[in-house]
Design an enzyme around this catalytic site. Structure first.
Site, short mmCIF file in Angstrom:
data_model
loop_
_atom_site.label_atom_id
_atom_site.label_comp_id
_atom_site.label_asym_id
_atom_site.label_seq_id
_atom_site.Cartn_x
_atom_site.Cartn_y
_atom_site.Cartn_z
N GLY A 174 46.71 58.24 10.04
CA GLY A 174 46.64 56.79 10.24
C GLY A 174 47.63 56.04 9.37
O GLY A 174 48.07 54.94 9.72
N GLU A 221 46.42 65.43 11.57
CA GLU A 221 45.05 65.42 12.13
C GLU A 221 44.64 66.77 12.71
O GLU A 221 43.49 67.17 12.64
CB GLU A 221 44.93 64.34 13.23
CG GLU A 221 44.99 62.90 12.73
CD GLU A 221 46.40 62.32 12.69
OE1 GLU A 221 47.38 63.11 12.67
OE2 GLU A 221 46.52 61.09 12.67
N GLU A 253 50.78 56.18 11.24
CA GLU A 253 50.61 55.30 12.41
C GLU A 253 50.71 53.84 11.99
O GLU A 253 51.29 53.01 12.70
CB GLU A 253 49.26 55.59 13.08
CG GLU A 253 49.27 56.95 13.80
CD GLU A 253 47.90 57.42 14.24
OE1 GLU A 253 46.94 57.34 13.45
OE2 GLU A 253 47.76 57.86 15.40
N ALA A 292 43.40 57.88 7.70
CA ALA A 292 42.07 57.28 7.78
C ALA A 292 41.17 58.02 6.79
O ALA A 292 41.46 59.16 6.42
CB ALA A 292 41.53 57.40 9.20
N1 DAK Z 1 40.55 60.44 3.40
C1 DAK Z 1 39.70 60.40 2.35
N2 DAK Z 1 40.07 60.76 1.10
C2 DAK Z 1 41.33 61.18 0.91
C3 DAK Z 1 42.27 61.24 1.98
C4 DAK Z 1 41.83 60.86 3.27
N3 DAK Z 1 42.64 60.84 4.35
N4 DAK Z 1 43.42 61.71 1.48
C5 DAK Z 1 43.23 61.92 0.14
N5 DAK Z 1 41.97 61.58 -0.20
C6 DAK Z 1 41.35 61.65 -1.51
C7 DAK Z 1 41.05 63.10 -1.90
O1 DAK Z 1 39.83 63.49 -1.33
C8 DAK Z 1 40.97 62.99 -3.41
O2 DAK Z 1 39.74 62.41 -3.75
P1 DAK Z 1 38.81 63.11 -4.90
O3 DAK Z 1 38.62 64.51 -4.46
O4 DAK Z 1 39.65 62.99 -6.14
O5 DAK Z 1 37.58 62.27 -4.92
C9 DAK Z 1 42.05 61.94 -3.72
O6 DAK Z 1 42.26 61.22 -2.52
C10 DAK Z 1 43.37 62.57 -4.14
O7 DAK Z 1 43.74 63.51 -3.16
P2 DAK Z 1 44.13 65.05 -3.49
O8 DAK Z 1 43.45 65.51 -4.73
O9 DAK Z 1 43.92 65.82 -2.24
O10 DAK Z 1 45.68 64.87 -3.80
P3 DAK Z 1 46.83 65.94 -3.61
O11 DAK Z 1 48.03 65.32 -4.21
O12 DAK Z 1 46.41 67.30 -4.06
O13 DAK Z 1 47.06 66.04 -2.02
C11 DAK Z 1 47.35 65.12 0.23
C12 DAK Z 1 47.53 64.94 -1.33
C13 DAK Z 1 47.76 63.82 0.87
C14 DAK Z 1 48.25 66.25 0.70
C15 DAK Z 1 45.87 65.48 0.52
O14 DAK Z 1 45.04 64.53 -0.15
C16 DAK Z 1 45.55 65.44 1.99
O15 DAK Z 1 45.86 66.39 2.71
N6 DAK Z 1 44.90 64.35 2.45
C17 DAK Z 1 44.45 64.25 3.82
C18 DAK Z 1 45.60 63.94 4.73
C19 DAK Z 1 45.15 63.84 6.17
O16 DAK Z 1 44.65 64.82 6.76
N7 DAK Z 1 45.33 62.66 6.80
C20 DAK Z 1 44.93 62.43 8.13
C21 DAK Z 1 43.49 61.96 8.18
S1 DAK Z 1 42.90 61.70 9.84
C22 DAK Z 1 41.50 55.73 14.53
C23 DAK Z 1 42.59 55.34 13.81
C24 DAK Z 1 43.20 56.24 12.95
C25 DAK Z 1 42.72 57.49 12.77
C26 DAK Z 1 41.61 57.88 13.47
C27 DAK Z 1 41.00 57.01 14.36
N8 DAK Z 1 40.87 54.84 15.45
C28 DAK Z 1 41.49 53.57 15.74
C29 DAK Z 1 39.66 55.16 16.09
C30 DAK Z 1 43.37 58.36 11.83
C31 DAK Z 1 42.96 59.56 11.46
C32 DAK Z 1 43.53 60.20 10.28
O17 DAK Z 1 44.38 59.66 9.60
#
Ligand code: DAK
Length: 257
Positions: free
Chosen positions: A108, A131, A111, A65
């Site tokens: 997400g 998360e 998921e 997400a």
């Molecule tokens: N959200 C927003 N931006 C993201 C992102 C994310 N989840 N993942 C990556 N990006 C963006 C980065 O911020 C970066 O943007 P800029 O800084 O260039 O503007 C760009 O994508 C490229 O990412 P990186 O520079 O970080 O790329 P790397 O190759 O170095 O790293 C990575 C890739 C995937 C390891 C890293 O980007 C990362 O750790 N991303 C976050 C992964 C994460 O924590 N995912 C879980 C998020 S929480 C719900 C339903 C679902 C959910 C919640 C509620 N309801 C129904 C209520 C779900 C929650 C989640 O998924």
């Protein structure tokens, strides 16, 4: 549509949906999820479409997400946005849905892939529920679907450490159907879709519904549900055609009637 690309006629009876926020690694913002929900509903209503493939790009299926969009939200904001109704509607897609996953399928994104019926993964795919690393926990079925798919011990490890697993690990745990080289994953997903698209779409829909029911109920009720859907296939022209074709030693021509 801004954040997804749709090809309703990607191949005969097969539609393709591509998540399309490449710079953000297909982070699932609210608009993208709304577009996906509406597209799946439209494809479900389109009689020409029998199987749907959902994919991202080589680098990311979806990295979760959109954290930037969620960062400042309160619980009440989240409640009012009610993303769950969107996710619930996606989950209720009637037609077989194949996720073609390459690169990151996180949070997400993982998921969403698990909400699909089958997952074809490229060798570069990485799955995870990170998360916990940003102070929350899975909210769109991760603790439930991952546990059912790979068992308690591994699910607990992934959810509590946030670590990623490779596609090979995902394969060995039973999360994905097949792992292929990166240049082959769309081809593989398409072959699987074609195989299913050759079946009676009515039987496929009823069978999908019945398999899914096994997750939601106990055996006795699941068997009763299955039996009713089984009987229902006998009211279709496709059942007559399928059995007749077998007897006449020819390929069936299913019409979805
Ligand atoms: N959200 C927003 N931006 C993201 C992102 C994310 N989840 N993942 C990556 N990006 C963006 C980065 O911020 C970066 O943007 P800029 O800084 O260039 O503007 C760009 O994508 C490229 O990412 P990186 O520079 O970080 O790329 P790397 O190759 O170095 O790293 C990575 C890739 C995937 C390891 C890293 O980007 C990362 O750790 N991303 C976050 C992964 C994460 O924590 N995912 C879980 C998020 S929480 C719900 C339903 C679902 C959910 C919640 C509620 N309801 C129904 C209520 C779900 C929650 C989640 O998924």
């Amino acid at each position: 549509m801004e954040f997804i690309k749709v090809n309703e006629a990607y191949a005969k009876h097969i539609a393709l949906i591509e998540l399309n926020r490449p710079k953000e690694l297909n982070a699932l913002n609210l608009q993208l999820m709304g577009e996906l929900r509406d597209t799946l509903k439209a494809l479900d209503d389109n009689d020409e479409v029998r199987v749907i493939i959902l994919t991202g790009n080589k680098k990311a299926f979806a990295a979760g997400a959109d954290i930037k969009q969620m960062a400042n939200k309160t619980a009440i904001d989240m409640l009012k946005i009610d993303q769950f109704s969107t996710w619930d509607q996606i989950r209720k897609t009637k037609k077989p849905l194949i996720a073609a996953v390459s690169g990151f399928a996180l949070g997400g994104g993982c998921e969403l892939a698990m909400t699909c019926d089958m997952i074809i993964a490229s060798e570069s795919a990485k799955f995870g529920q990170p998360e916990i690393k940003i102070g929350v926990m899975p909210g769109a079925g991760g603790t439930q679907r991952l546990t059912k798919a790979i068992g308690k011990a591994k699910a607990m490890e992934l959810v509590l450490t946030g670590r990623f697993i490779s596609s090979e690990e995902a394969m060995s745990y039973g999360l994905v159907n097949k792992v292929v080289p990166v240049e082959m994953y769309m081809h593989e997903a398409t072959s699987l879709a074609k195989e299913i698209a050759n079946m009676s779409p009515i039987a496929a829909q009823l069978a999908k519904e019945s398999v899914n029911r096994s997750f939601e109920t106990h055996l006795d009720e699941g068997l009763t549900f299955e039996r009713k859907n089984f009987y229902l296939t006998f009211s279709s022209e496709d059942q007559t055609e399928g059995m007749q074709a077998f007897v006449e030693k020819r390929k069936p021509e299913y019409k979805g009637k």
